[in-house]
Motif scaffolding. Structure first.
Motif, mmCIF file in Angstrom:
data_model
loop_
_atom_site.group_PDB
_atom_site.id
_atom_site.type_symbol
_atom_site.label_atom_id
_atom_site.label_comp_id
_atom_site.label_asym_id
_atom_site.label_seq_id
_atom_site.Cartn_x
_atom_site.Cartn_y
_atom_site.Cartn_z
ATOM 1 N N ALA A 65 0.766 -1.132 0.011
ATOM 2 C CA ALA A 65 -0.020 0.038 0.007
ATOM 3 C C ALA A 65 0.850 1.128 -0.097
ATOM 4 O O ALA A 65 0.583 2.259 -0.756
ATOM 5 C CB ALA A 65 -0.818 -0.046 1.308
ATOM 6 N N LEU A 66 1.961 1.196 0.874
ATOM 7 C CA LEU A 66 2.860 2.251 0.798
ATOM 8 C C LEU A 66 3.581 2.516 -0.525
ATOM 9 O O LEU A 66 3.856 3.692 -0.964
ATOM 10 C CB LEU A 66 3.887 2.297 2.126
ATOM 11 N N ALA A 67 3.889 1.626 -0.991
ATOM 12 C CA ALA A 67 4.534 1.633 -2.385
ATOM 13 C C ALA A 67 3.542 2.248 -3.341
ATOM 14 O O ALA A 67 4.181 3.085 -4.345
ATOM 15 C CB ALA A 67 4.968 0.335 -3.019
ATOM 16 N N ALA A 68 2.264 1.862 -3.411
ATOM 17 C CA ALA A 68 1.377 2.689 -4.237
ATOM 18 C C ALA A 68 1.389 4.111 -3.990
ATOM 19 O O ALA A 68 1.001 4.852 -4.718
ATOM 20 C CB ALA A 68 0.006 1.877 -3.988
ATOM 21 N N ALA A 69 1.765 4.405 -2.846
ATOM 22 C CA ALA A 69 1.735 5.777 -2.312
ATOM 23 C C ALA A 69 3.011 6.419 -2.861
ATOM 24 O O ALA A 69 3.088 7.785 -2.439
ATOM 25 C CB ALA A 69 1.482 6.075 -0.870
ATOM 26 N N GLY A 70 3.840 5.778 -3.329
ATOM 27 C CA GLY A 70 5.158 6.313 -3.638
ATOM 28 C C GLY A 70 6.447 5.906 -2.922
ATOM 29 O O GLY A 70 7.356 6.157 -3.451
ATOM 30 N N TRP A 71 6.149 5.199 -1.797
ATOM 31 C CA TRP A 71 7.406 4.842 -1.136
ATOM 32 C C TRP A 71 8.381 3.805 -1.639
ATOM 33 O O TRP A 71 7.926 2.763 -1.830
ATOM 34 C CB TRP A 71 7.156 4.614 0.111
ATOM 35 N N GLU A 72 9.352 4.040 -1.871
ATOM 36 C CA GLU A 72 10.436 3.044 -2.261
ATOM 37 C C GLU A 72 10.541 1.876 -1.106
ATOM 38 O O GLU A 72 10.857 2.133 -0.139
ATOM 39 C CB GLU A 72 11.752 3.414 -2.484
ATOM 40 N N PRO A 73 10.287 0.393 -1.354
ATOM 41 C CA PRO A 73 10.433 -0.479 -0.426
ATOM 42 C C PRO A 73 11.657 -0.564 0.355
ATOM 43 O O PRO A 73 11.798 -0.683 1.754
ATOM 44 C CB PRO A 73 10.322 -1.757 -1.189
ATOM 45 N N VAL A 74 12.814 -0.150 -0.374
ATOM 46 C CA VAL A 74 14.172 -0.123 0.143
ATOM 47 C C VAL A 74 14.464 1.027 1.218
ATOM 48 O O VAL A 74 15.083 0.806 2.343
ATOM 49 C CB VAL A 74 15.552 -0.124 -0.822
ATOM 50 N N LEU A 75 13.689 2.273 0.909
ATOM 51 C CA LEU A 75 13.686 3.174 2.044
ATOM 52 C C LEU A 75 12.714 2.755 3.300
ATOM 53 O O LEU A 75 13.187 3.339 4.159
ATOM 54 C CB LEU A 75 13.161 4.489 1.204
ATOM 55 N N LEU A 76 11.762 2.285 2.801
ATOM 56 C CA LEU A 76 10.842 1.802 3.940
ATOM 57 C C LEU A 76 11.831 1.016 5.097
ATOM 58 O O LEU A 76 11.707 1.102 6.113
ATOM 59 C CB LEU A 76 9.716 1.098 3.503
ATOM 60 N N ALA A 77 12.510 0.006 4.312
ATOM 61 C CA ALA A 77 13.112 -0.781 5.357
ATOM 62 C C ALA A 77 14.211 -0.198 6.059
ATOM 63 O O ALA A 77 14.443 -0.372 7.384
ATOM 64 C CB ALA A 77 13.997 -1.973 4.548
#
Length: 418
Positions: A380-392
């Motif tokens: 869901a956050l990726a759909a909002a534009g957040w890169e998964p590597v940055l989320l980690a």
């Protein structure tokens, strides 16, 4: 700030001014050393027969233009050195600039700005730009290396640094100071605090610099490796060491934040190894071994940003993030993924997130707001534009997702020096 007593004269006045400059919270080690150096030099100039003043000189006399110029001329000739120079004929191109910058700090400490008459400060010599064709070849080679499978961690870190510098033209110190907070959620921009050479820390400003697809791809490959190097740590610095090292007599583990000198040395080592490995490849042109060479001639796409977030504006922007987040969460809950409505909701929340980040709103704050809005998992956050590597990286920076001691020990790379 406490003004220096203007009842003092000569060397005592200059020494007191240097002490005042050194006491300011914004004064770094290098600037403090320069203030003391110039105060000592000017004090010795007052004892030189070629200088018109003596140790009874007042603050108004010391900072008159002709008296300052005489000091600068004596300093440039080496007449004020305490020890003989190894090469008396060699003078630094920017020594006058450094002295004038320190003198301006001494003037400020004496609260003498209204009547001081310092010479104009020269512009630093411009570095010759790299021609467009070699720069294009350089980026092509970085892209080729980024696409190569099985790259070492050192090369992946080199590629990320090299791509960012070739995009933004940042100096080693500016690059070294970056944290994961300085990366846009989409990895499309980098926040950089700029400090012009020869200017005071008060003149610093913030820019948002565009990152190319090459930089984003390189960051996506480097950041998981960075996370592995942190073991159980929670560092937010973007650039960390690969191996055990020593700092101030202490052993530092892998994953320790790099200092500017270490960052530059790491670049040089990685480039030299890459150049040696690729020397026989057709069409290979050696990469520059100094980061300074890489940034010359770069004309980045940049826009100004506030140094610090405005609380009221940040609150308004977070309200927008929450509202757009709820719209996207509702579209996803209604199983509208891929529809026009869902795509419009995605674009809206991404725009709101980027505007809030540009204002300086922290990643963790935005993510908390989006979670309350119903966007809770990585998809869901990726759909909002957040890169998964940055989320980690954000999660680890908050102390989440750390492996157990046993898992960290099992996955740790072999320890070696360097």
């Amino acid at each position: 700030m406490t003004a220096v007593s203007q009842a003092l004269t000569g060397q005592a006045l200059l020494a007191a001014a240097a002490d005042e400059v050194t006491s300011w919270p914004t004064t770094g080690t290098s600037r403090a050393r320069q203030a003391r150096w110039v105060a000592g030099e000017y004090g010795r100039a007052l004892a030189n027969p070629d200088h018109p003043l003596d140790d009874e000189a007042t603050v108004r006399q010391l900072f008159r233009r002709r008296n300052v110029e005489t000091y600068l001329q004596l300093a440039q000739t080496g007449a004020l050195r305490v020890r003989a120079a190894r090469n008396p004929d060699r003078t630094s191109d920017n020594s006058r600039q450094i002295r004038l910058d320190a003198l301006r700090q001494l003037v400020k400490a004496c609260e003498a700005e209204d009547y001081a008459e310092l010479p104009a400060q020269p512009d630093p010599p411009a570095a010759p730009p790299v021609a467009p064709r070699p720069r294009s070849q350089l980026r092509n080679q970085l892209a080729e290396l980024a696409d190569a499978p099985g790259a070492s961690v050192g090369r992946l870190r080199m590629l990320a640094k090299g791509a960012i510098v070739s995009d933004t033209g940042v100096r080693a110190g500016e690059l070294c100071a970056r944290t994961i907070e300085d990366l846009a959620p989409t990895l499309e921009e980098l926040r950089v605090v700029r400090r012009r050479q020869g200017h005071s820390p008060a003149d610093a400003y913030t820019e948002l610099l565009a990152l190319s697809g090459l930089s984003r791809a390189a960051l996506r490959r480097w950041m998981p490796e960075r996370l592995a190097l942190l073991a159980r740590g929670t560092s937010v610095e973007l650039w960390v060491s690969l191996h055990t090292n020593h700092l101030n007599g202490q052993v530092t583990p892998p994953g320790t934040p790099l200092q500017p000198r270490g960052l530059s040395r790491a670049w040089t080592r990685a480039v030299e190894a890459t150049n040696a490995e690729m020397a026989d490849e057709p069409g290979w042109h050696p990469l520059p071994v100094r980061m300074e060479q890489l940034r010359r001639g770069v004309r980045p796409t940049a826009r100004r940003a506030p140094m610090y977030p405005d609380a009221e504006r940040a609150a308004v922007l977070l309200d927008a993030v929450a509202a757009r987040g709820r719209d996207l969460a509702a579209a996803r809950a209604a199983e509208e993924e891929g529809t026009t409505a869902e795509l419009v909701a995605r674009a809206a929340v991404r725009q709101a997130v980027m505007v809030a980040w540009a204002e300086g709103v922290e990643h963790a704050v935005q993510l908390s707001v989006l979670s309350e809005a119903g966007l809770r998992d990585d998809a869901a956050l990726a759909a909002a534009g957040w890169e998964p590597v940055l989320l980690a990286a954000v999660d680890r920076g908050r102390g989440w997702g750390r492996p157990s001691r046993a898992a960290a020990a099992a996955s740790a790379p072999p320890v070696r020096q360097g």
